[in-house]
Design an enzyme around this catalytic site. Structure first.
Site, PDB file in Angstrom:
ATOM      1  N   CYS A   1       2.827  -0.236  -4.877  1.00 25.92           N
ATOM      2  CA  CYS A   1       1.547  -0.523  -4.219  1.00 25.92           C
ATOM      3  C   CYS A   1       1.358  -2.020  -3.962  1.00 25.92           C
ATOM      4  O   CYS A   1       0.703  -2.402  -3.000  1.00 25.92           O
ATOM      5  CB  CYS A   1       0.374  -0.073  -5.082  1.00 25.92           C
ATOM      6  SG  CYS A   1       0.371   1.624  -5.583  1.00 25.92           S
TER       7      CYS A   1
HETATM    8  N1  LIG Z   1      -0.478   2.677  -2.884  1.00 24.64           N
HETATM    9  C1  LIG Z   1      -1.401   2.668  -3.835  1.00 24.64           C
HETATM   10  O1  LIG Z   1      -1.554   3.621  -4.565  1.00 24.64           O
HETATM   11  N2  LIG Z   1      -2.203   1.601  -3.913  1.00 24.64           N
HETATM   12  C2  LIG Z   1      -3.157   1.389  -4.934  1.00 24.64           C
HETATM   13  C3  LIG Z   1      -4.502   1.093  -4.387  1.00 24.64           C
HETATM   14  C4  LIG Z   1      -5.543   0.926  -5.468  1.00 24.64           C
HETATM   15  C5  LIG Z   1      -6.899   0.541  -4.945  1.00 24.64           C
HETATM   16  N3  LIG Z   1      -7.776   0.287  -6.029  1.00 24.64           N
HETATM   17  C6  LIG Z   1      -7.474   1.625  -4.058  1.00 24.64           C
HETATM   18  O2  LIG Z   1      -8.208   2.479  -4.565  1.00 24.64           O
HETATM   19  O3  LIG Z   1      -7.250   1.623  -2.853  1.00 24.64           O
END
Ligand SMILES: NC(=O)NCCC[C@H](N)C(=O)O
Length: 409
Positions: A399
């Site tokens: 991510c």
């Molecule tokens: N690819 C992913 O799973 N990204 C993590 C994103 C975390 C962020 N707090 C969200 O909820 O969008």
């Protein structure tokens, strides 16, 4: 000239990656806004930055060129007219409309900053007490006077996988699901249009941030040079996947999309939180996404002879992967070794979310030791990174990284 964007797999040797070093936006989090900001706890900035620097350094030690989203954006905004238009759009998208005197006040404040600081300030957000508003409007005085921000912080920018994603020699510039992250993809759009290196490179945008439907990069997995897996998830809609199929099929080397339906919840928000590719025939998988018979809903999208998109429902993940990746065996490595508690705990802290830097070599969070041990038993080389604070944002190494260039397999 070598491509500035070149990603034809999940596992080809990683050459260039784009990160964002977390900044003051994390210190603008408070319990009142956590939920809306999609963050579960407040990371301690000093340690989060240390952990992030360690992540970047780990990649650099493996020969990866690390670039920062904030630097690319600042380099795209050196021209004053471009900068003015960018800030104007950013404010509009922050719901501060031109008719509101606040628009000019914030515009003046931001435009007076050196461009690097301006970018950091935009990501951090603007607190009301940072600005002298000598002629407050009725709205400023009467509507929610206790709300601390003129401009909300963007604490999720460090998950650079999501706002945009590279596929082949192009990108998707994503229309994000929740308002808290919508503005983030304006950054990459601006980079592609105005960065001195990118602007004349004719980089295809497979899907822009204004098109109907929702798509996030955490759901976009580039399995090889013609097959994608895309999550139908809390963050990515079937409409966006269909639209992407129309955009890619016939216009790129991609002709197959495996649309995989996963539970719609915060813990498993993207496909890459439950399923990642780490070798030609090896994947991490969160066991909870498969039913008792090991099945999951998959829709195979392919172009038929008339140029239409044909959809075939399937449910056997291993069989589908074998068929479309042309491999004889598939090794699905369960998060937390399949133990109900360890799997749930480690998946929550992104134990399924692995960044492959070359086939069979990954970067993962140190805290997910059960999953890491199992990866090693399956012959994977694991580079551990520190994760006490970064993990609080609910994303792992995949991510937090947007590959721009990978070597072909
Ligand atoms: N690819 C992913 O799973 N990204 C993590 C994103 C975390 C962020 N707090 C969200 O909820 O969008």
């Amino acid at each position: 000239m070598t491509d500035l964007i070149h990603v034809y797999s999940e596992i080809g040797k990683l050459k260039t990656v784009m990160l964002h070093r977390p900044g003051k936006e994390l210190e603008n989090l408070s319990p009142d806004i956590l939920n809306r900001m999609l963050i579960d706890d407040i990371p301690y900035l000093k340690i989060a930055q240390k952990e992030h620097d360690y992540f970047a350094h780990t990649l650099e030690k493996q020969g990866v060129h690390v670039v920062y989203l904030e630097d690319l954006l600042a380099q795209s905004l050196t021209n004053k007219d471009v900068r003015t238009k960018f800030v104007d759009q950013l404010l509009e998208e922050s719901n501060i409309k031109k008719e509101d005197p606040l628009h000019q006040l914030l515009m003046d404040y931001l435009m007076a900053l050196p461009v690097n600081d301006m970018v950091k300030q935009i990501i951090a957000g603007i607190r009301k007490n940072e600005i002298q508003n000598i002629t407050p409007s009725l709205a400023d005085l009467a509507e929610d006077p206790d709300y601390p921000f003129y401009l909300d912080p963007m604490p999720n920018v460090y998950f650079t996988r999501d706002q945009q994603a590279a596929i082949a020699n192009g990108m998707t510039i994503n229309r994000m699901t929740f308002r808290a992250r919508r503005r983030e993809s304006l950054f990459m759009e601006t980079i592609l249009k105005h960065h001195p290196k990118f602007k004349d490179a004719n980089i295809p945008v497979w899907r822009d941030r204004y098109t109907h439907g929702r798509l996030e990069g955490g759901d976009e997995l580039v399995l090889n040079n013609h097959v994608l897996a895309i999550g139908i998830s809390q963050k990515t809609s079937a409409a966006a996947i269909t639209d992407l199929a129309h955009s890619l099929f016939g216009h790129s080397s991609y002709d197959i999309i495996l649309a995989i339906k996963i539970p719609h919840n915060h813990a498993m928000m993207h496909l890459d939180t439950v399923f990642t590719m780490i070798n030609y025939d090896q994947f991490t998988v969160h066991p909870f996404i498969l039913d008792k018979a090991g099945k999951i809903d998959i829709y195979v999208l392919e172009q038929d002879d008339h140029g239409e998109v044909k959809i075939t429902p399937e449910n056997d993940l291993v069989k589908v992967l074998k068929k479309y990746l042309h491999v004889s065996e598939i090794d699905l490595i369960p998060t937390g070794n399949g133990d109900p508690i360890a799997a749930a705990r480690e998946q929550w802290n992104d134990g399924s979310n692995t960044l492959a830097i070359t086939p069979g070599e990954v970067v993962t969070y140190d805290r997910n030791y059960v999953s890491n041990d199992l990866l090693r038993k399956h012959g994977i080389l694991v580079h551990k990174i520190h994760s006490s604070e970064l993990s609080r944002g609910r994303g792992g190494s995949r991510c937090m990284s947007c590959p721009l260039v990978r070597e072909d397999l």
